[in-house]
Design an enzyme around this catalytic site. Structure first.
Site: not given
Ligand code: GLY
Length: 254
Positions: A162, A249
């Site tokens: 991300h 996250c």
């Molecule tokens: N394990 C977090 C994701 O891949 O979205």
């Protein structure tokens, strides 16, 4: 100023979560729960009121609640995760968001967008084009931003999960960045704190009101952030790192 955060209790199925680092091993669930408690306590210390969603065993990655929505001052956007195993995580989220926002929009197929790819810098939003966020999804989000008097720009991504895997906006004109984004023209105007390569995971920090919350165990990055004038709180997120997840996250902050 953030007042609220949404978190989701990790499911014991998290041991089956998506990981690009199998060499780190599977998460220890009990330790992950303790780390989650410490994380929540730190958010509360920063003055946030927490809303905790029940765990959902169907979705191993569902504790990474940031990916299923984007919160702006004008509206909330229900995301559309690009990882097929995460698609159902949005269930129930629109109704929850509607308790806080009058306007809740949603990313529509064939668009995909995960909140981890969106970095808010005041009224401007940087949107990473990643394996999880496609051009169509990013475009829908940009259009929504513009309808609400906000703005966005697209960032072509290097090989990172991300955008916020490699960047954190610390406010006060300061960007915490890995080397991947150091010379990126979009971020030219910002003062930069560079995360050394061997501490790359520490780039995923969050500025919450008066302090930066960062993962423990990254002393060079911690020193640089403190030397730049920020108060720091440390939270151990070792079990989430095993799933490529970090401190941003684990919550939606607004
Ligand atoms: N394990 C977090 C994701 O891949 O979205």
């Amino acid at each position: 100023m953030f007042r609220n955060a949404i978190v989701r209790r990790p499911a014991s199925s998290m041991v089956q979560g998506i990981s690009s680092h199998p060499e780190l091993g599977k998460p220890d669930y009990e330790l992950a729960l303790r780390q989650h408690s410490a994380y929540k306590a730190t958010l509360r210390l920063c003055g946030l009121e927490l809303r905790e969603l029940d765990c959902d065993e169907r979705y191993p990655d569902s504790c990474f609640v940031e990916d299923v929505a984007v919160c702006t001052k004008a509206f909330a956007m229900l995301a559309r995760p690009g990882a097929p195993s995460r698609a159902g995580e949005t269930e129930g989220m629109a109704a929850l968001l509607a308790e806080y926002w009058r306007e809740v929009e949603s990313i529509k197929a064939p668009g995909s967008l995960e909140g981890g790819d969106v970095m808010m810098v005041g009224d401007h939003f940087y949107i990473g084009l990643s394996a999880r966020t496609n051009r169509e999804g990013a475009g829908q989000f940009m259009a929504a931003l513009e309808r609400h008097g906000l703005s966005g720009s697209l960032i072509e991504m290097p090989e990172l999960l991300h955008l916020k895997t490699g960047l954190a906006w610390l406010e006060d004109g300061t960007l915490l960045t890995t080397r991947e984004f150091l010379d990126h023209p979009a971020f030219k105007a910002f003062r930069k704190i560079v995360v050394p390569e061997h501490e790359a995971y520490a780039a995923n920090c969050i500025r919450v009101n008066d302090r930066v919350i960062m993962p423990s165990g990254y002393p060079e990055t911690e020193g640089k952030i403190r030397d730049s004038g920020f108060a720091v709180s440390l939270v151990d997120s070792s079990e989430y790192r095993k799933l490529d997840g970090g401190l941003s996250c684990l919550s939606l902050r607004f």
